[in-house]
Write an enzyme that holds these catalytic residues in place. Structure first.
Site, short mmCIF file in Angstrom:
data_model
loop_
_atom_site.label_atom_id
_atom_site.label_comp_id
_atom_site.label_asym_id
_atom_site.label_seq_id
_atom_site.Cartn_x
_atom_site.Cartn_y
_atom_site.Cartn_z
N GLU A 148 0.83 -1.22 0.00
CA GLU A 148 0.00 0.00 0.00
C GLU A 148 0.86 1.26 0.00
OE1 GLU A 148 -3.01 -0.28 -0.71
OE2 GLU A 148 -3.22 -2.42 -0.30
N HIS A 249 -5.65 -6.56 -10.44
CA HIS A 249 -5.08 -7.47 -9.44
C HIS A 249 -4.93 -8.88 -10.00
CE1 HIS A 249 -6.52 -4.29 -6.67
NE2 HIS A 249 -5.43 -4.60 -6.01
#
Ligand code: ASN
Ligand code: ZN
Length: 326
Positions: A148, A249
């Site tokens: 992140e 993803h």
């Protein structure tokens, strides 16, 4: 992650409820590229807040830089994970924080109720506790934290969008550096590393190793009872072109696997030559719609100074995943 999309229609409300609320919340969350308390300096500065299960950011301040651990494990893990990630970028690449200019790293834990994700929102980190049925707390995984935070680095260094191959590259860079931070923290060689993202994030008895595998994309989870099946490709022939299930993803598996193959072929610490090549490539100003092949060529330019053996190993890796032709 495509896991959430797979579970959103699950027959059990205990599974479906938190997943559906997380997806709604993710759609609502905006990206805030403006910094909130940006006072650059040469020392790292972390601030960790507690949302107390609300979605107001940043929440109540629980721990600031140099304060001892508090009585909240999620606060302390968010603090430590931001610290390890900062140290990795500083010592390995000489980078001072996410923007390269010492920006503060703000994190908020206990975001929402049973929130099943973690996210860099452009200004800060936010972490959910997980739903306690499918997912554990997202602060438990250093590679998730580093993934992140790397989105913050990517945002500063590239123009990569979040769609198509560029979006998958965006995700792949976050996975590659997320994995490298974990390997660096444990001083593992490429051969010793597990190359898994968020190993153990699924609660038992779910049949799952992790969220993603760079070593073997498509093998991270497979639970028939839950209807979970990892669809990440490891080769261009399996590139997902429909836009239904979270393709960024999913297709990230291809460049992820190229990095893995390259690092394994070179041996030693993956954050050294392979990590440096990926970092230098990231910092060349990748365009918004950069595709895998353009990225691969950029890595080959960045690899030139390491000599022909390195360039050959890298070429082979990109060929093995079908990004470069034989
Ligand atoms: N955890 C997700 C990610 O960084 C959240 C998101 O922003 N898509 O890939
Ligand atoms: Zn990501």
């Amino acid at each position: 992650m495509s896991v959430l999309e797979s579970l959103q229609a699950h027959e059990s409300g205990r599974v479906r409820g938190p997943i559906g609320r997380t997806l709604d919340e993710m759609r609502r969350l905006e990206y805030h590229p403006a910094a909130r308390t940006d006072t650059p300096g040469s020392h790292q500065h972390r601030l960790v807040y507690d949302c107390e299960h609300q979605t107001r950011l940043p929440g109540t301040l629980r721990r600031r830089e140099a304060q001892p651990p508090c009585d909240d494990a999620d606060v302390n893990r968010a603090y430590d994970g931001a610290g390890t990630t900062h140290e990795f970028y500083r010592t390995v690449f000489g980078r001072n924080s996410l923007d390269g200019h010492g920006r503060h790293v703000i994190s908020s834990v206990h975001y929402g109720v049973q929130f099943d994700n973690a996210r860099w929102d452009g200004a800060q980190m936010l972490y959910g506790d997980g739903d306690g049925v499918v997912f554990k707390s997202f602060t438990r995984f250093l590679d998730v934290i580093a993934h992140e935070l790397t989105h913050g680095v990517i945002y500063n260094e590239t123009r990569l969008g979040y769609e198509g191959q560029a979006g998958a590259l965006n995700e792949s860079l976050a996975d590659v550096f997320g994995s490298l931070v974990k390997q660096w923290a444990h001083r593992q060689t490429a051969a010793q590393a597990d190359w898994l993202m968020a190993k153990g994030i699924f609660r038992p008895p779910i049949q799952a190793k992790a969220l993603r595998s760079l070593a073997a994309p498509g093998s991270a989870y497979n639970d028939k009872r839950l209807g979970l099946h990892d669809t990440q490709p490891a080769h261009m022939r399996d590139l997902v072109t429909d836009e239904i299930r979270d393709p960024v993803h999913t297709n990230s598996g291809i460049p992820n696997h190229a990095f893995y193959l390259f690092a394994k072929a070179l041996g030693g610490h993956a954050w050294e030559t392979p990590g440096r090549i990926w970092y230098d490539t990231m910092c060349t100003g990748l365009r918004e719609n950069c595709g895998f092949a353009t990225f691969a060529l950029q890595t080959l330019f960045a690899a030139e100074k390491y000599g022909t053996t390195t360039v050959e190993a890298l070429t082979r890796a990109w060929r093995l995943v079908g990004v470069l032709e034989d």
